[in-house]
Scaffold this motif. Structure first.
Motif: not given
Length: 285
Positions: A19-36, A38-45
């Protein structure tokens, strides 16, 4: 509609939606997410886009935040420590005399666990290895047995075409490939010529397969009788991609290549002329 963001955790990896949580994200931007797990650092595809609720997971987790400089630095350290852990793990594998090949090691972003990915011919009893690794690295250990295609995706390399492997550069998911595709494309069925570095059939056999299947449905099969400007003959060769027929003419020791669409148009004109001639004869009679 639900606004989501597609995130990858490694180059050419599978895309997961958050979910974007009402935020704007750019392509290739690094984001912190919580998977089922653990927490992981990912990249916006895939930046913000709206999808039908039925096309997204039931439990759509939100992106925690955009990665800070400190988060990125932590991820770099995790990767360096995971690479260093590989030699330790390999030594322990040898110590336990396990028939397995360690391929990749990674830390969860919060270092709550370490994931060791390996290949092996059969099932491996790695309980003793897990205990030793947990004692050394002081975190939860997870061992995952992967296949040879996953190994190629993780390690990368140069394919028979001279380019970097598709699976490690842009294919997010593996696509089903069959020997029938090679047959339809008139390729040599020599296993070494149609297999990739992983030893399995090359993924690129799928790329043009739809075109070959469509052409195979439309074009006549071997042995079909055809009318040509030089007379009648039968099909003895097919070039499905170029839509070209090789025809052996009756009573002549010669074969000629014809464009299928042009030959079809010629036959239709001949049939139309024959039908018009028949109607004219009926009118005169």
């Amino acid at each position: 509609m639900v606004e989501v963001v597609g995130v990858r955790f490694r180059s050419a990896g599978h895309i997961y939606y958050f979910s974007s949580n009402n935020e704007e994200y750019a392509y290739n931007e690094k984001v912190l997410v919580e998977t089922q797990q653990s927490k992981q650092l990912g990249q916006v595809a895939i930046p913000n886009q709206e999808l039908d609720p039925k096309d997204v997971p039931d439990e759509l987790k939100p992106i925690i935040k955009k990665a800070s400089f400190e988060d990125i630095a932590k991820e770099v350290k995790n990767q360096a420590d995971a690479e260093a852990a590989k030699s330790v793990a390999k030594a322990k594998i040898n110590e336990h005399e396990l028939e397995m090949k360690l391929i990749h090691v990674e830390y969860a972003f919060d270092r709550s666990k370490m994931i060791f990915q390996f290949t092996a011919d059969g099932r491996i009893d790695f309980r003793g290895l897990v205990k030793d690794l947990a004692a050394i690295f002081k975190t939860r250990i997870e061992l995952r047995q992967i296949g040879v295609r996953d190994e190629a995706k993780l390690l990368g390399g140069i394919g028979p075409c001279g380019r970097q492997l598709c699976c490690s550069t842009f294919l997010g998911d593996f696509i089903p490939v069959s020997i029938k595709m090679a047959k339809d494309q008139n390729l040599s069925l020599n296993q070494t010529k149609i297999s990739g570095l992983c030893g399995r059939l090359m993924c690129c056999l799928k790329y043009e397969n739809d075109i070959y299947e469509e052409a195979k449905r439309e074009l006549p099969d071997y042995g079909t009788e055809m009318l040509t400007p030089e007379g009648r003959g039968r099909v003895i060769g097919l070039n499905l991609l170029d839509r070209v027929l090789k025809i052996k003419l009756y009573g002549k020791d010669v074969t000629i290549d014809y464009d299928y669409d042009e030959l079809k148009e010629f036959a239709e004109k001949q049939e139309a002329a024959k039908a018009a001639s028949g109607k004219k004869e009926e009118a005169n009679g």
